[in-house]
Scaffold this active site. Structure first.
Site, short mmCIF file in Angstrom:
data_model
loop_
_atom_site.label_atom_id
_atom_site.label_comp_id
_atom_site.label_asym_id
_atom_site.label_seq_id
_atom_site.Cartn_x
_atom_site.Cartn_y
_atom_site.Cartn_z
N ASN A 43 0.84 -1.19 0.00
CA ASN A 43 0.00 0.00 0.00
C ASN A 43 0.88 1.25 0.00
O ASN A 43 1.70 1.43 0.91
CB ASN A 43 -0.91 -0.04 1.24
CG ASN A 43 -1.86 1.14 1.28
OD1 ASN A 43 -1.46 2.28 1.08
ND2 ASN A 43 -3.12 0.87 1.56
N ARG A 58 -9.60 8.06 -1.57
CA ARG A 58 -10.62 8.46 -0.60
C ARG A 58 -11.46 9.59 -1.17
O ARG A 58 -11.01 10.38 -1.99
CB ARG A 58 -9.96 8.94 0.69
CG ARG A 58 -9.21 7.86 1.46
CD ARG A 58 -8.63 8.45 2.73
NE ARG A 58 -9.68 8.94 3.59
CZ ARG A 58 -10.13 8.29 4.67
NH1 ARG A 58 -9.60 7.15 5.04
NH2 ARG A 58 -11.09 8.81 5.40
N ARG A 104 -7.33 12.77 0.63
CA ARG A 104 -6.30 13.27 1.57
C ARG A 104 -4.89 12.80 1.20
O ARG A 104 -3.92 13.39 1.63
CB ARG A 104 -6.63 12.88 3.00
CG ARG A 104 -6.48 11.42 3.31
CD ARG A 104 -6.50 11.18 4.80
NE ARG A 104 -7.78 11.47 5.39
CZ ARG A 104 -8.25 10.83 6.47
NH1 ARG A 104 -7.53 9.91 7.05
NH2 ARG A 104 -9.42 11.14 6.97
N HIS A 114 -3.94 -4.84 7.50
CA HIS A 114 -4.07 -3.72 8.43
C HIS A 114 -3.23 -3.96 9.69
O HIS A 114 -3.43 -4.93 10.40
CB HIS A 114 -5.52 -3.43 8.84
CG HIS A 114 -5.72 -1.95 9.08
ND1 HIS A 114 -5.25 -1.32 10.20
CD2 HIS A 114 -6.28 -1.00 8.30
CE1 HIS A 114 -5.53 -0.04 10.13
NE2 HIS A 114 -6.14 0.19 8.97
N GLU A 173 -8.47 0.32 -3.04
CA GLU A 173 -9.36 0.33 -1.89
C GLU A 173 -10.35 1.46 -2.12
O GLU A 173 -9.97 2.57 -2.51
CB GLU A 173 -8.58 0.61 -0.61
CG GLU A 173 -7.69 -0.52 -0.20
CD GLU A 173 -6.90 -0.17 1.05
OE1 GLU A 173 -7.14 0.89 1.66
OE2 GLU A 173 -6.03 -0.96 1.41
N1 PXP Z 1 -5.90 -3.16 4.06
C1 PXP Z 1 -6.85 -2.19 4.11
C2 PXP Z 1 -8.24 -2.54 3.68
C3 PXP Z 1 -6.54 -0.88 4.54
O1 PXP Z 1 -7.50 0.05 4.57
C4 PXP Z 1 -5.20 -0.59 4.88
C5 PXP Z 1 -4.84 0.81 5.28
O2 PXP Z 1 -5.02 1.66 4.21
C6 PXP Z 1 -4.25 -1.62 4.80
C7 PXP Z 1 -4.62 -2.89 4.41
C8 PXP Z 1 -2.81 -1.38 5.15
O3 PXP Z 1 -2.71 -1.12 6.51
P1 PXP Z 1 -1.31 -0.70 7.13
O4 PXP Z 1 -0.95 0.64 6.54
O5 PXP Z 1 -1.59 -0.64 8.60
O6 PXP Z 1 -0.33 -1.77 6.75
#
Ligand code: PXP
Length: 241
Positions: free
Chosen positions: A7, A45, A49, A190, A70
């Site tokens: 990400n 988003r 942002r 996440h 996402e």
């Molecule tokens: N998966 C989803 C659905 C998310 O919203 C996020 C954060 O944008 C992540 C994974 C990645 O999370 P992290 O930045 O905590 O690794």
């Protein structure tokens, strides 16, 4: 063998801190691919942002591995997704005050809209995944809505301490099982880091992990392609590959 989706939102967050043109998340995607990323994930988003429309379009034009967008169920964002056609859309909840995505999507509570958006995206050739807490009812509702995949929210595990760690791993394990039994492809993400990925990557059945903050943080010190390669090695080792 679980793949790694990187990400890159945080690269855009640094750019937006100065409202300038650098660092460019599109460059980050290239570096992540060079490090061995199996996918590039971004979140467009409603409030723009971090990632903006220009980033989303350029990422679509340049990313060679799996592009995962996402997105919320908002009309404007769905229209953009239908236009740029990422390889995969991960449906997430979104609220204005949050620092990052806070909880899984309430698929049960938005069943009709979920099914509508899922159908439209799939008709455009997009794989649809729902970001859900490891709760059986939400997982089954995702299947009911027609989703191809779920991404299990690993945030509770990431924040757990002491005995709660084992409990949250068990929750994830049963969510993973429920997803696979329902015929869904299962992803996780996440709050995953270099320190906490091993027990989750060791669970059999995950197809992909989406990781952002920890990789981009390490990249400040070692460079992005090296940071991605290190996470790939950890996932492969923990998955017994
Ligand atoms: N998966 C989803 C659905 C998310 O919203 C996020 C954060 O944008 C992540 C994974 C990645 O999370 P992290 O930045 O905590 O690794």
């Amino acid at each position: 063998m679980p793949g790694l989706g990187v990400n890159i939102d945080h690269v855009a967050t640094i750019r937006q801190a100065r409202r300038t043109v650098e660092p460019d998340p599109v460059w980050a995607a290239v570096q992540a691919e060079l490090g061995g990323a199996d996918g590039i994930t971004f979140h467009l988003r409603k409030d723009r942002r971090h990632i903006n429309d220009r980033d989303a379009r350029l990422l679509r034009a340049t990313v060679r591995c799996k592009l995962n967008m996402e997105m919320s169920l908002d009309d404007e964002i769905v229209a953009i997704a239908l236009e740029i056609k990422p390889d995969q859309a991960t449906l997430v909840p979104e609220n204005r005050q949050e620092i990052t995505t806070e909880g899984g999507l309430d698929v049960l509570g938005h069943a009709r809209r979920m099914a509508e958006v899922t159908k439209a995206l799939q008709a455009a050739g997009v794989i649809v995944s729902a970001f859900v807490d490891p709760h059986r009812d939400q997982i089954l509702a995702s299947r009911q809505a027609g989703c191809d995949a779920i991404e299990i929210h690993t945030g509770r595990y990431a924040n757990a301490t002491g005995r709660a760690i084992t409990e949250t791993i068990e929750e994830i394990r049963s969510g993973l099982r429920a997803g696979l039994d329902a015929g869904l492809v299962v992803h996780g993400g996440h709050g995953l880091t270099y320190n906490n990925i091993a027990p989750i990557a060791a669970l059999r059945g995950f197809c992909e992990f989406n990781i952002g903050h920890s990789i981009i943080s390490r990249a400040v010190f070692v460079g992005l392609s090296e940071a991605v390669a290190e996470m790939k090695r950890l996932i492969d080792k923990s998955a017994g590959i």
